[in-house]
Design an enzyme around this catalytic site. Structure first.
Site, short mmCIF file in Angstrom:
data_model
loop_
_atom_site.label_atom_id
_atom_site.label_comp_id
_atom_site.label_asym_id
_atom_site.label_seq_id
_atom_site.Cartn_x
_atom_site.Cartn_y
_atom_site.Cartn_z
N HIS A 121 0.86 -1.18 0.00
CA HIS A 121 0.00 0.00 0.00
C HIS A 121 0.90 1.23 0.00
CE1 HIS A 121 -2.83 2.99 1.68
NE2 HIS A 121 -3.81 2.17 1.34
N ASP A 198 3.02 -3.95 8.09
CA ASP A 198 1.74 -3.29 7.88
C ASP A 198 0.65 -4.33 8.10
OD1 ASP A 198 -0.65 -2.31 6.86
OD2 ASP A 198 0.19 -1.65 4.94
N GLN A 201 -4.55 -5.16 6.96
CA GLN A 201 -5.45 -6.15 6.38
C GLN A 201 -5.36 -7.51 7.07
OE1 GLN A 201 -7.65 -5.31 4.19
NE2 GLN A 201 -6.87 -3.28 3.65
N LYS A 224 -10.84 -0.91 10.29
CA LYS A 224 -10.99 -2.11 9.46
C LYS A 224 -11.37 -3.34 10.29
CE LYS A 224 -7.53 -0.40 6.16
NZ LYS A 224 -8.40 -0.08 5.02
N CYS A 361 -4.72 2.47 -3.82
CA CYS A 361 -3.49 3.01 -3.20
C CYS A 361 -2.33 2.03 -3.36
CB CYS A 361 -3.72 3.32 -1.72
SG CYS A 361 -4.97 4.59 -1.43
#
Length: 406
Positions: A121, A198, A201, A224, A361
């Site tokens: 991302h 990261d 997700q 999220k 993104c």
């Protein structure tokens, strides 16, 4: 897992969009919020709205207890050693930028390497680009396999003794690729590098154990994972965080201020200057309770079954291309031949189906895929096979519509 009962906890799902029952397939962008989270935020503003850590009055004490209680819930949820390792912020982007601006700029010099992947991302690309420019370090990319996965052999070929930072997404927001973080961490550490993950997700969908992964930093967002927007977490190993300087300065993060110099409080306060996101943190704590009551392993199993069903159904549609590996997280990114993804999303919206369209993104990944944009259907604990069937029906209508147009 009783999905019907779970869906009843999400009031937004009980509505029609453009005359059709809503099918929400954009949870990778942001998840919907259950009643316990909405009620927790409402209770805060109705009953004990106050600033934290500063007042000795009753409302301030209640707010502080809930705010710090949420930090302890986060610690348990990701199995960190200490609440000192849990930094509240506005989201994944802020967490990654903190590491890039504080740790990276203080520890990198010309000739050092930052290793990332083309599937990242933008939030896990641009901070490292800027850190490399500021320090003279080199930015390197681990090549992807044909299906969009990462092989450990390629990692070993890319990471060298000059590598100081490896930064990678746990799960790709486009391909659904689940990266081998534990193994990548070992390779990084064997070369004297740290690994920054990261987790935007992954934390909503997988049981994440930062100690088992042995990651040095792990960033994720509340919105999220059923929590409010505007609240996020950076986990960092305490010894690394202790050596880092804050990048934002103001009230609450200070120990002592003189006319010409200041000192900082201990972790986590030194990275949380100003009035924090109190209601957001309380909402995040409520979201963690909600997800934990259901069980992360149950959520993962449900999503695995759902994405397997979706892959089979979508693969049967002629002229539809699916991107990413067969084994994936709960999302499917695709394109219909000769139809722009924005047009696909527009027709689906007319049928009450919400999907994401665009470059997500992830423009370097779009270039690697040789496309300008894609459509993405992403699933969560409240989605069902009936939602997938509606998506398939909507895509068939899209094909029919544009077939008539052309």
């Amino acid at each position: 897992m009783d999905v019907k009962a779970i869906r009843e906890q999400f009031p937004i799902l009980d509505q029609e969009v453009n005359g059709h029952p809503l099918v929400y397939l954009d949870s990778s962008a942001t998840s919907q919020k259950p009643l316990p989270v909405i009620e927790a935020i409402d209770d805060y503003y109705r009953k004990y709205n106050s600033n934290v850590h500063r007042g000795v009055h009753t409302l301030g004490t209640r707010a502080t207890d809930l705010y710090e209680g949420a930090r302890e819930k986060v610690r348990q949820f990701i199995n960190a050693d200490s609440t000192m390792e849990i930094i509240f912020n506005r989201g994944t982007t802020i967490g990654l930028n903190l590491v890039a601006q504080s740790y990276a700029r203080a520890n990198l010099t010309a000739g050092d390497e930052i290793v990332i992947t083309p599937m990242e991302h933008h939030s896990n690309i641009i901070p490292w680009q800027q850190a490399a420019k500021a320090t003279g370090a080199t930015l390197k990319y681990i090549p992807l396999e044909v299906d969009g996965s990462i092989s450990l052999e390629r990692v070993r070929e890319t990471v060298t003794n000059n590598t100081k930072i490896v930064a990678v997404g746990h799960v790709s927001n486009v391909l659904g690729t689940i990266n081998p973080i534990k193994e990548m961490a070992k390779i990084a550490h064997d070369h004297g590098a740290i690994i920054v993950v990261d987790g935007a997700q992954s934390v909503p969908h997988l049981q994440v154990d930062v100690k088992a992964l042995d990651c040095d930093f792990y960033a994720f967002s509340g919105h999220k994972m059923c929590a409010p927007t505007g609240i996020g977490v950076l986990y960092g190993k305490k010894d690394l965080l202790n050596k880092m300087e804050p990048v934002e300065f103001g009230g609450e993060m200070i120990d002592f201020v003189d006319l010409h110099d200041s000192t900082w409080k201990e972790l986590p306060s030194k990275f949380e200057g100003g009035t924090p996101i109190i209601a957001g943190a309380i909402g995040l704590g409520a979201a963690i309770d909600f997800l934990s009551d259901i069980g992360m392993n149950s959520i993962t199993k449900h999503e695995e079954q759902l994405v397997t069903y979706a892959m089979a159904k979508l693969s049967s549609i002629k002229d539809l291309t699916i991107y990413g590996p067969e084994k994936r997280a709960a999302l499917v990114t695709f394109n219909l031949k000769d139809v722009h993804s924005h047009d696909v999303a527009t027709v689906l919206d007319a049928e009450g189906i919400a999907v994401r369209a665009g470059h997500h993104c992830a423009q370097p990944l779009m270039k690697w895929l040789n496309v300008s944009a894609t459509a993405r259907a992403s699933f969560y604990l409240y989605n069902t096979e009936a939602d997938v069937d509606r998506l398939v029906e909507g895509l068939l209508k899209t094909k029919e519509y544009f077939g008539d147009v052309f």
